[in-house]
Motif scaffolding. Sequence first.
Motif, PDB file in Angstrom:
ATOM      1  N   ALA A 167       0.829  -1.212   0.000  1.00 35.70           N
ATOM      2  CA  ALA A 167       0.000   0.000   0.000  1.00 35.70           C
ATOM      3  C   ALA A 167       0.863   1.261   0.000  1.00 35.70           C
ATOM      4  O   ALA A 167       0.526   2.257  -0.646  1.00 35.70           O
ATOM      5  CB  ALA A 167      -0.938  -0.003   1.198  1.00 35.70           C
ATOM      6  N   VAL A 168       1.978   1.243   0.720  1.00 32.73           N
ATOM      7  CA  VAL A 168       2.871   2.405   0.736  1.00 32.73           C
ATOM      8  C   VAL A 168       3.466   2.627  -0.652  1.00 32.73           C
ATOM      9  O   VAL A 168       3.575   3.771  -1.127  1.00 32.73           O
ATOM     10  CB  VAL A 168       3.986   2.219   1.788  1.00 32.73           C
ATOM     11  N   ILE A 169       3.838   1.554  -1.323  1.00 37.14           N
ATOM     12  CA  ILE A 169       4.357   1.671  -2.693  1.00 37.14           C
ATOM     13  C   ILE A 169       3.280   2.218  -3.628  1.00 37.14           C
ATOM     14  O   ILE A 169       3.554   3.090  -4.468  1.00 37.14           O
ATOM     15  CB  ILE A 169       4.878   0.309  -3.187  1.00 37.14           C
ATOM     16  N   GLU A 170       2.052   1.737  -3.478  1.00 37.73           N
ATOM     17  CA  GLU A 170       0.959   2.226  -4.322  1.00 37.73           C
ATOM     18  C   GLU A 170       0.774   3.735  -4.167  1.00 37.73           C
ATOM     19  O   GLU A 170       0.612   4.463  -5.163  1.00 37.73           O
ATOM     20  CB  GLU A 170      -0.340   1.503  -3.963  1.00 37.73           C
ATOM     21  N   ARG A 171       0.799   4.212  -2.940  1.00 39.48           N
ATOM     22  CA  ARG A 171       0.619   5.648  -2.709  1.00 39.48           C
ATOM     23  C   ARG A 171       1.768   6.446  -3.331  1.00 39.48           C
ATOM     24  O   ARG A 171       1.562   7.509  -3.923  1.00 39.48           O
ATOM     25  CB  ARG A 171       0.516   5.940  -1.210  1.00 39.48           C
ATOM     26  N   ALA A 172       2.991   5.939  -3.176  1.00 36.78           N
ATOM     27  CA  ALA A 172       4.141   6.652  -3.723  1.00 36.78           C
ATOM     28  C   ALA A 172       4.136   6.642  -5.250  1.00 36.78           C
ATOM     29  O   ALA A 172       4.545   7.612  -5.894  1.00 36.78           O
ATOM     30  CB  ALA A 172       5.435   6.037  -3.195  1.00 36.78           C
ATOM     31  N   ALA A 173       3.663   5.538  -5.834  1.00 36.42           N
ATOM     32  CA  ALA A 173       3.638   5.420  -7.290  1.00 36.42           C
ATOM     33  C   ALA A 173       2.431   6.121  -7.906  1.00 36.42           C
ATOM     34  O   ALA A 173       2.424   6.428  -9.101  1.00 36.42           O
ATOM     35  CB  ALA A 173       3.645   3.948  -7.695  1.00 36.42           C
TER      36      ALA A 173
END
Length: 321
Positions: free
Chosen positions: A258-264
């Motif tokens: 989820a953190v990667i999704e937000r950053a991407a």
Amino acid sequence: MTILVTGAAGFIGAYVCRSLRDRGDAVVGLDNYNDYYDPQLKRDRVAALCPDVDLRTLDLGDRDGLAALFDEVKPTRVIHLAAQAGVRYSLTHPHAYVDSNLVGFVNVLELCRHRSVQHLAYASSSSVYGDSATPPFSEDQRVDQPRSLYAATKAANELMAHTYAHLYGLRATGLRFFTVYGPWGRPDMAPLLFSRAVLAGRPIDVFNHGRMRRDFTFVADIVAGVLGSLDAPSGEDPPHRVFNLGNHTPVELERFIAVIERAAGKPALKVYREMQPGDMVETMADTARAKAAFGFEPTTAIEAGLPQVVAWCRDYFGDRA
């Protein structure tokens, strides 16, 4: 005083070289630039992080070449980070682990012994805990039930270093790294694999149906631990110590994604799969010993660290993400 860093073109190695130079140490590095992953990434990493370090191309299996380097450089301390990495790769390429992690490690131990090296700090791994430990993993727990050959070689390194400390008084420190990540990281590990895939709109494999927890540790925190352990006095007899270097905060795999999704800025295409052979369901470091010995205390949460990885992937790989 000169510090020799093996695996200097590797992820942790290049950052360690940079930090040593930044604090004024004389540094010489070596790396064999093998093709476990793209050697160009290693060269680019060195150019970006430690371009002014004297870095030699040399394999740990080259006993004569390694001896000549020790005789030329006369290192006072050695940080041994070179190794064949990867749990899953060890299932299909076992001899690479024997050659590098066992034979290569003996070569380093012998030269440290015979060339009067004051302190050897070497990379171990959280993988050594295998099936025999329960979180949080403490250095006092058993490490005799590894789940992969990679883990077995790292546990063997600790036994070998202990033996050299006992027999020859070689001061040695083993560092059990817990899932290190950051910009310029290894492309075979989840932080880069997932970040690149999400950026490119490719699916990601989520093993054990997402029911996994990892003690993700940002590279800057790890480097602080490596240098801290290198400088810490040792009063033990024999002078061999082992420390966990982890974030002491296991993260659920779904939160990590989820953190990667937000950053991407886009959702991940998740494909849920069964557990991979050799993997561990959870890792968590008990870091009390490292904190007491040299003040080790990680400060970087994944919400701060992972966006840096995503941004670096976008910048470095671009359309190749």
